[in-house]
Design a protein around this motif. Sequence first.
Motif, PDB file in Angstrom:
ATOM      1  N   PRO A  11      19.389  39.142  12.810  1.00  0.00           N
ATOM      2  CA  PRO A  11      20.613  39.873  13.127  1.00  0.00           C
ATOM      3  C   PRO A  11      21.837  39.116  12.678  1.00  0.00           C
ATOM      4  CG  PRO A  11      19.110  39.847  15.004  1.00  0.00           C
ATOM      5  CD  PRO A  11      18.557  38.899  13.977  1.00  0.00           C
ATOM      6  N   MET A  12      22.794  39.844  12.114  1.00  0.00           N
ATOM      7  CA  MET A  12      24.008  39.222  11.608  1.00  0.00           C
ATOM      8  C   MET A  12      25.181  39.604  12.503  1.00  0.00           C
ATOM      9  SD  MET A  12      23.640  39.705   7.503  1.00  0.00           S
ATOM     10  CE  MET A  12      23.043  41.381   7.603  1.00  0.00           C
ATOM     11  N   PRO A  13      26.204  38.767  12.546  1.00  0.00           N
ATOM     12  CA  PRO A  13      27.378  39.112  13.338  1.00  0.00           C
ATOM     13  C   PRO A  13      27.968  40.437  12.858  1.00  0.00           C
ATOM     14  CG  PRO A  13      27.474  36.840  12.559  1.00  0.00           C
ATOM     15  CD  PRO A  13      26.322  37.479  11.864  1.00  0.00           C
ATOM     16  N   GLU A  14      28.574  41.151  13.785  1.00  0.00           N
ATOM     17  CA  GLU A  14      29.103  42.471  13.453  1.00  0.00           C
ATOM     18  C   GLU A  14      30.139  42.393  12.338  1.00  0.00           C
ATOM     19  OE1 GLU A  14      28.937  46.361  13.399  1.00  0.00           O
ATOM     20  OE2 GLU A  14      27.751  45.146  14.778  1.00  0.00           O
ATOM     21  N   HIS A  15      30.900  41.268  12.297  1.00  0.00           N
ATOM     22  CA  HIS A  15      31.932  41.160  11.265  1.00  0.00           C
ATOM     23  C   HIS A  15      31.330  40.885   9.892  1.00  0.00           C
ATOM     24  CE1 HIS A  15      31.294  36.859  12.150  1.00  0.00           C
ATOM     25  NE2 HIS A  15      31.687  36.652  10.909  1.00  0.00           N
ATOM     26  N   ASP A  16      30.026  40.530   9.846  1.00  0.00           N
ATOM     27  CA  ASP A  16      29.377  40.259   8.559  1.00  0.00           C
ATOM     28  C   ASP A  16      28.280  41.279   8.301  1.00  0.00           C
ATOM     29  OD1 ASP A  16      29.025  38.965   6.180  1.00  0.00           O
ATOM     30  OD2 ASP A  16      27.624  37.485   6.978  1.00  0.00           O
ATOM     31  N   ARG A  17      28.605  42.521   8.559  1.00  0.00           N
ATOM     32  CA  ARG A  17      27.696  43.626   8.301  1.00  0.00           C
ATOM     33  C   ARG A  17      28.297  44.533   7.235  1.00  0.00           C
ATOM     34  NH1 ARG A  17      24.397  44.732  12.768  1.00  0.00           N
ATOM     35  NH2 ARG A  17      23.410  46.266  11.389  1.00  0.00           N
ATOM     36  N   LEU A  18      27.439  45.254   6.533  1.00  0.00           N
ATOM     37  CA  LEU A  18      27.920  46.270   5.598  1.00  0.00           C
ATOM     38  C   LEU A  18      28.440  47.461   6.386  1.00  0.00           C
ATOM     39  CD1 LEU A  18      25.126  46.417   2.857  1.00  0.00           C
ATOM     40  CD2 LEU A  18      27.483  45.657   2.526  1.00  0.00           C
ATOM     41  N   SER A  19      29.639  47.876   6.070  1.00  0.00           N
ATOM     42  CA  SER A  19      30.136  49.096   6.700  1.00  0.00           C
ATOM     43  C   SER A  19      29.324  50.285   6.192  1.00  0.00           C
ATOM     44  CB  SER A  19      31.616  49.304   6.379  1.00  0.00           C
ATOM     45  OG  SER A  19      31.775  49.613   4.996  1.00  0.00           O
ATOM     46  N   GLU A  20      29.364  51.369   6.930  1.00  0.00           N
ATOM     47  CA  GLU A  20      28.656  52.568   6.497  1.00  0.00           C
ATOM     48  C   GLU A  20      29.137  53.015   5.125  1.00  0.00           C
ATOM     49  OE1 GLU A  20      27.964  57.163   8.051  1.00  0.00           O
ATOM     50  OE2 GLU A  20      28.555  55.581   9.463  1.00  0.00           O
ATOM     51  N   ARG A  21      30.429  52.881   4.900  1.00  0.00           N
ATOM     52  CA  ARG A  21      31.005  53.287   3.607  1.00  0.00           C
ATOM     53  C   ARG A  21      30.502  52.388   2.482  1.00  0.00           C
ATOM     54  NH1 ARG A  21      36.165  51.936   1.013  1.00  0.00           N
ATOM     55  NH2 ARG A  21      36.708  53.578  -0.481  1.00  0.00           N
ATOM     56  N   ASP A  22      30.502  51.057   2.705  1.00  0.00           N
ATOM     57  CA  ASP A  22      30.068  50.139   1.644  1.00  0.00           C
ATOM     58  C   ASP A  22      28.575  50.307   1.352  1.00  0.00           C
ATOM     59  OD1 ASP A  22      32.548  49.041   1.147  1.00  0.00           O
ATOM     60  OD2 ASP A  22      32.286  47.400   2.583  1.00  0.00           O
ATOM     61  N   PHE A  23      27.762  50.453   2.406  1.00  0.00           N
ATOM     62  CA  PHE A  23      26.341  50.676   2.166  1.00  0.00           C
ATOM     63  C   PHE A  23      26.136  51.973   1.387  1.00  0.00           C
ATOM     64  CE2 PHE A  23      22.308  52.705   3.308  1.00  0.00           C
ATOM     65  CZ  PHE A  23      21.434  51.748   2.831  1.00  0.00           C
ATOM     66  N   GLY A  24      26.887  52.998   1.750  1.00  0.00           N
ATOM     67  CA  GLY A  24      26.769  54.276   1.053  1.00  0.00           C
ATOM     68  C   GLY A  24      27.113  54.148  -0.423  1.00  0.00           C
ATOM     69  N   ARG A  25      28.136  53.355  -0.730  1.00  0.00           N
ATOM     70  CA  ARG A  25      28.521  53.179  -2.136  1.00  0.00           C
ATOM     71  C   ARG A  25      27.450  52.414  -2.918  1.00  0.00           C
ATOM     72  NH1 ARG A  25      34.896  51.516  -2.363  1.00  0.00           N
ATOM     73  NH2 ARG A  25      34.294  49.978  -0.799  1.00  0.00           N
ATOM     74  N   ILE A  26      26.882  51.381  -2.298  1.00  0.00           N
ATOM     75  CA  ILE A  26      25.805  50.636  -2.954  1.00  0.00           C
ATOM     76  C   ILE A  26      24.582  51.529  -3.142  1.00  0.00           C
ATOM     77  CG2 ILE A  26      24.153  48.752  -2.644  1.00  0.00           C
ATOM     78  CD1 ILE A  26      26.442  47.197  -1.254  1.00  0.00           C
ATOM     79  N   ALA A  27      24.207  52.260  -2.099  1.00  0.00           N
ATOM     80  CA  ALA A  27      23.037  53.138  -2.178  1.00  0.00           C
ATOM     81  C   ALA A  27      23.224  54.203  -3.248  1.00  0.00           C
ATOM     82  CB  ALA A  27      22.786  53.791  -0.818  1.00  0.00           C
ATOM     83  N   GLU A  28      24.427  54.742  -3.357  1.00  0.00           N
ATOM     84  CA  GLU A  28      24.681  55.772  -4.366  1.00  0.00           C
ATOM     85  C   GLU A  28      24.540  55.205  -5.775  1.00  0.00           C
ATOM     86  OE1 GLU A  28      28.197  58.972  -5.655  1.00  0.00           O
ATOM     87  OE2 GLU A  28      28.534  57.550  -4.014  1.00  0.00           O
ATOM     88  N   LEU A  29      25.059  54.011  -5.997  1.00  0.00           N
ATOM     89  CA  LEU A  29      24.943  53.381  -7.316  1.00  0.00           C
ATOM     90  C   LEU A  29      23.491  53.073  -7.668  1.00  0.00           C
ATOM     91  CD1 LEU A  29      27.973  50.923  -7.256  1.00  0.00           C
ATOM     92  CD2 LEU A  29      27.643  52.795  -8.875  1.00  0.00           C
ATOM     93  N   ILE A  30      22.745  52.520  -6.717  1.00  0.00           N
ATOM     94  CA  ILE A  30      21.342  52.193  -6.979  1.00  0.00           C
ATOM     95  C   ILE A  30      20.551  53.460  -7.249  1.00  0.00           C
ATOM     96  CG2 ILE A  30      19.225  51.293  -5.929  1.00  0.00           C
ATOM     97  CD1 ILE A  30      21.064  49.086  -6.825  1.00  0.00           C
ATOM     98  N   GLY A  31      20.789  54.493  -6.473  1.00  0.00           N
ATOM     99  CA  GLY A  31      20.081  55.747  -6.691  1.00  0.00           C
ATOM    100  C   GLY A  31      20.393  56.370  -8.032  1.00  0.00           C
ATOM    101  N   GLU A  32      21.666  56.341  -8.413  1.00  0.00           N
ATOM    102  CA  GLU A  32      22.082  56.981  -9.664  1.00  0.00           C
ATOM    103  C   GLU A  32      21.629  56.206 -10.891  1.00  0.00           C
ATOM    104  OE1 GLU A  32      26.258  58.217 -11.982  1.00  0.00           O
ATOM    105  OE2 GLU A  32      26.290  57.612  -9.858  1.00  0.00           O
ATOM    106  N   HIS A  33      21.733  54.887 -10.854  1.00  0.00           N
ATOM    107  CA  HIS A  33      21.501  54.086 -12.059  1.00  0.00           C
ATOM    108  C   HIS A  33      20.116  53.432 -12.115  1.00  0.00           C
ATOM    109  CE1 HIS A  33      25.617  54.491 -13.459  1.00  0.00           C
ATOM    110  NE2 HIS A  33      26.021  54.248 -12.218  1.00  0.00           N
ATOM    111  N   VAL A  34      19.468  53.276 -10.976  1.00  0.00           N
ATOM    112  CA  VAL A  34      18.154  52.639 -10.945  1.00  0.00           C
ATOM    113  C   VAL A  34      17.064  53.639 -10.566  1.00  0.00           C
ATOM    114  CG1 VAL A  34      16.813  50.704  -9.995  1.00  0.00           C
ATOM    115  CG2 VAL A  34      19.268  50.461 -10.334  1.00  0.00           C
TER     116      VAL A  34
END
Length: 290
Positions: A11-34
């Motif tokens: 478990p990581m501290p809450e301040h060092d977590r991916l926000s829902e928005r940032d995870f969504g942006r990473i997931a979208e890029l990986i899905g689209e390009h990989v």
Amino acid sequence: MPLPSGGHSVPMPEHDRLSERDFGRIAELIGEHVGIKLPPTKRLMVEGRLRKRVRGLGHQSLADYCHFLFDGQGLASEWVHVIDAVTTNKTDFFREPTHFEALEEQVVPALLARHHGPEPRLKLWSAACSNGAEVYTIAMVMAEIAARRTLRFSVLGTDISTEVLEHAARAIYPQAMVEPVPSALRQRYLMQGSSPSRRNEVRIVPELRRMVRFGRLNLMEPRYAIDRDVDVIFLRNVLIYFERATQEAVVSRLVDHLRPGGFLFLGHSESMIGSNLNLRQVAPAVFQKS
């Protein structure tokens, strides 16, 4: 290249977590390009994978790193490292061993019957080669065949991850990883480490390494800069991570690089994908192009 089915993250501290928005942006890029889907259940895994890169670059948190990626124009230079971080490469020597029996006993004899000339040359391609174990397994089988008859061959390994390609080119593996290699082949094609730090490692012999080469390739690209007269293509246990339309598009592109009469090896759980194309099944998860 596939993602793991699961894993445990500290478990990581809450301040060092991916926000829902940032995870969504990473997931979208990986899905689209990989082509790999990152559902919300993979968020903790992605956070854990990226933290090492975050520390290596000196960022204070995942939030800072994502700001660098998406707001600071860092994505262009960092994209390949994001791919390396969030994709996992699982493979073994002689994985699904019946495929290598089919290669030796059915596929190569059929190919040689089509090749004319005093010294036929066969081209083989591992299209998602990971750390190179599949490439060197293919090369061992082919070298054994070539020792019994006049034959030249080359094996190409491609993957989207630069990190595993570097590992593959070094051709150094833990002793435990090569246990599936038959003992006679271990004696011929593996060198034992001699220094104290290398005692538990082996390296592929130079003679076999000369038969292979590696290069980076994204299977999602519309075209592959690969020869179109390949005799055998391996793409095993990767397609299961793609959506159905992507699976069929990737296999269709691969088949375009097979010469007539060439063979495609898929993972045993992926055999239905090959059945939907204009291919003739000749063994479990092994297909021949007309």
